[in-house]
Design an enzyme around this catalytic site. Sequence first.
Site, PDB file in Angstrom:
ATOM      1  N   ARG A 298      71.000  34.549   4.233  1.00  0.00           N
ATOM      2  CA  ARG A 298      72.165  35.410   4.055  1.00  0.00           C
ATOM      3  C   ARG A 298      73.087  35.520   5.276  1.00  0.00           C
ATOM      4  O   ARG A 298      74.309  35.494   5.115  1.00  0.00           O
ATOM      5  CB  ARG A 298      71.739  36.806   3.590  1.00  0.00           C
ATOM      6  CG  ARG A 298      71.100  36.844   2.210  1.00  0.00           C
ATOM      7  CD  ARG A 298      70.700  38.262   1.837  1.00  0.00           C
ATOM      8  NE  ARG A 298      71.757  39.195   2.118  1.00  0.00           N
ATOM      9  CZ  ARG A 298      72.802  39.403   1.328  1.00  0.00           C
ATOM     10  NH1 ARG A 298      72.882  38.788   0.187  1.00  0.00           N
ATOM     11  NH2 ARG A 298      73.728  40.250   1.682  1.00  0.00           N
ATOM     12  N   CYS A 328      66.522  22.760  12.789  1.00  0.00           N
ATOM     13  CA  CYS A 328      67.315  21.861  13.619  1.00  0.00           C
ATOM     14  C   CYS A 328      68.754  21.788  13.122  1.00  0.00           C
ATOM     15  O   CYS A 328      69.243  20.765  12.651  1.00  0.00           O
ATOM     16  CB  CYS A 328      66.660  20.494  13.678  1.00  0.00           C
ATOM     17  SG  CYS A 328      65.120  20.597  14.591  1.00  0.00           S
ATOM     18  N   TYR A 356      68.013  38.850  -2.509  1.00  0.00           N
ATOM     19  CA  TYR A 356      68.595  37.547  -2.175  1.00  0.00           C
ATOM     20  C   TYR A 356      68.079  37.013  -0.846  1.00  0.00           C
ATOM     21  O   TYR A 356      68.829  36.390  -0.095  1.00  0.00           O
ATOM     22  CB  TYR A 356      70.133  37.622  -2.191  1.00  0.00           C
ATOM     23  CG  TYR A 356      70.646  38.204  -3.479  1.00  0.00           C
ATOM     24  CD1 TYR A 356      70.559  37.478  -4.659  1.00  0.00           C
ATOM     25  CD2 TYR A 356      71.154  39.494  -3.535  1.00  0.00           C
ATOM     26  CE1 TYR A 356      70.981  38.019  -5.860  1.00  0.00           C
ATOM     27  CE2 TYR A 356      71.581  40.046  -4.732  1.00  0.00           C
ATOM     28  CZ  TYR A 356      71.492  39.296  -5.891  1.00  0.00           C
ATOM     29  OH  TYR A 356      71.899  39.834  -7.076  1.00  0.00           O
TER      30      TYR A 356
HETATM   31  C1  LIG Z   1      73.710  38.811  -9.772  1.00  0.00           C
HETATM   32  C2  LIG Z   1      74.066  39.581 -10.964  1.00  0.00           C
HETATM   33  C3  LIG Z   1      73.856  40.966 -11.001  1.00  0.00           C
HETATM   34  C4  LIG Z   1      73.304  41.755  -9.843  1.00  0.00           C
HETATM   35  O1  LIG Z   1      74.216  41.911  -8.807  1.00  0.00           O
HETATM   36  P1  LIG Z   1      73.851  42.836  -7.554  1.00  0.00           P
HETATM   37  O2  LIG Z   1      75.019  42.756  -6.674  1.00  0.00           O
HETATM   38  O3  LIG Z   1      72.614  42.258  -6.928  1.00  0.00           O
HETATM   39  O4  LIG Z   1      73.566  44.190  -8.053  1.00  0.00           O
HETATM   40  C5  LIG Z   1      74.177  41.618 -12.173  1.00  0.00           C
HETATM   41  N1  LIG Z   1      74.680  40.963 -13.230  1.00  0.00           N
HETATM   42  C6  LIG Z   1      74.882  39.631 -13.232  1.00  0.00           C
HETATM   43  C7  LIG Z   1      75.422  38.975 -14.450  1.00  0.00           C
HETATM   44  C8  LIG Z   1      74.596  38.897 -12.100  1.00  0.00           C
HETATM   45  O5  LIG Z   1      74.815  37.577 -12.106  1.00  0.00           O
END
Ligand SMILES: *Cc1c(COP(=O)(O)O)cnc(C)c1O
Length: 406
Positions: A298, A328, A356
């Site tokens: 991230r 690397c 994530y």
């Molecule tokens: C990734 C995603 C979420 C979750 O999003 P967050 O920001 O982690 O809460 C919800 N709905 C859909 C369709 C997604 O692709």
Amino acid sequence: MQSKDLLQVAEQFGSPVYVYDAEKIQFQYNRLSKAFSKVSKLRINYAMKALSNVAILQLLRDMGSGLDTVSIQEVMLGLHAGYEPEKIFYTPNGVSLEEIEEVNAMGVQINIDNLSILEQFGTKYPEVPVCIRINPHVMAGGNANISVGHIDSKFGISVHQLPHLVRIVENTKMNIVGIHMHTGSDILDIGVFLYAAEILFDAAKSFKNLEFLDFGSGFKVPYKKDDIETDIEELGKKLSKRFNAFCVEYGKELTLIFEPGKFLVSEAGCFLAKVNVVKQTTSTVFAGIDSGFNHLIRPMFYGSQHHIENISHPKGKERFYSVVGYICETDTFANNRRIAEIKEGDILSFRNAGAYCYSMASNYNSRYKPAEVLWMNGEGHLIRAHETFEDILRNQIPLPQAVETV
Ligand SMILES: *Cc1c(COP(=O)(O)O)cnc(C)c1O
């Protein structure tokens, strides 16, 4: 989880390691439910792509959560974790009709996000209850990569194409039971969210048999000190009121759905890594850890600022460090970050490592993916062993014998 708990986990299970606090996940789930307690039918579908460990899925299942999935493999994992098919939503983007048909056969709620598939699916399966993903074109989100509602976004069916959408539904006589939006991560402004909700309410009037409205997610959680977060309680108050009024207008008690990932699990997670080397150059002090973007991408991918603490020596004099990995390639976790003086062998804890993080980990540089531990009732439970060399070799097919070089 306190620092001493985290140190105990690092000691017991080795480093690097991901640790998740079960209580924090439960707290966030209850917080969201409570904020919307005025809505009589509320449903929370955990967006499992944030963190898909089966034990985490079970924990949330036991709280009554549903699941939001984006691939057939996530659906399979959800079923494996004991979710009823009716509690699983499938919200893919850009997948084949074949995959959608396969998931439909599993009894999972399908959410369709483009007109081409809608027409094909509706023609073949007019009786199947379908949800439609609308793109309200509201710009939300802190990062262009995670903002999915804007005009050029690949997600959802544009609200400007509503007449075309309605025509397909009428021609195929398909059964639309829900409409959905997800405007992207990191909603800072509740006003923007409410504005997008109005667009969804408006679109909802074009469908007569709705059972639910799904407002997606994108709730922001704090990463850095003094970071702003989505005021869930305030949003709950305002949106509940508006939603209940809409139900009266629509003439039916609809279910309100959210599908949060980050909100439920981000703050529950810590990533622990050990400092291999402290390297002083002419301009910088580097703290090199036993990890890299193979485990936590991230900061490099989104520029996320994960708070870092030296939990081995928290009381030391603060100094400025660049925290880097062992990959690397340039893999900088933090630049010029004030951290209590670091010695080689110290354990650093990265906050907000629930969402994530592990789910985006890879085997780059042929490194093992780390273990995952769930902290529950005052002790650490291993919920995924770290990998071994067997995992690196799995599915690789060597040539039958040594190849002669020419
Ligand atoms: C990734 C995603 C979420 C979750 O999003 P967050 O920001 O982690 O809460 C919800 N709905 C859909 C369709 C997604 O692709």
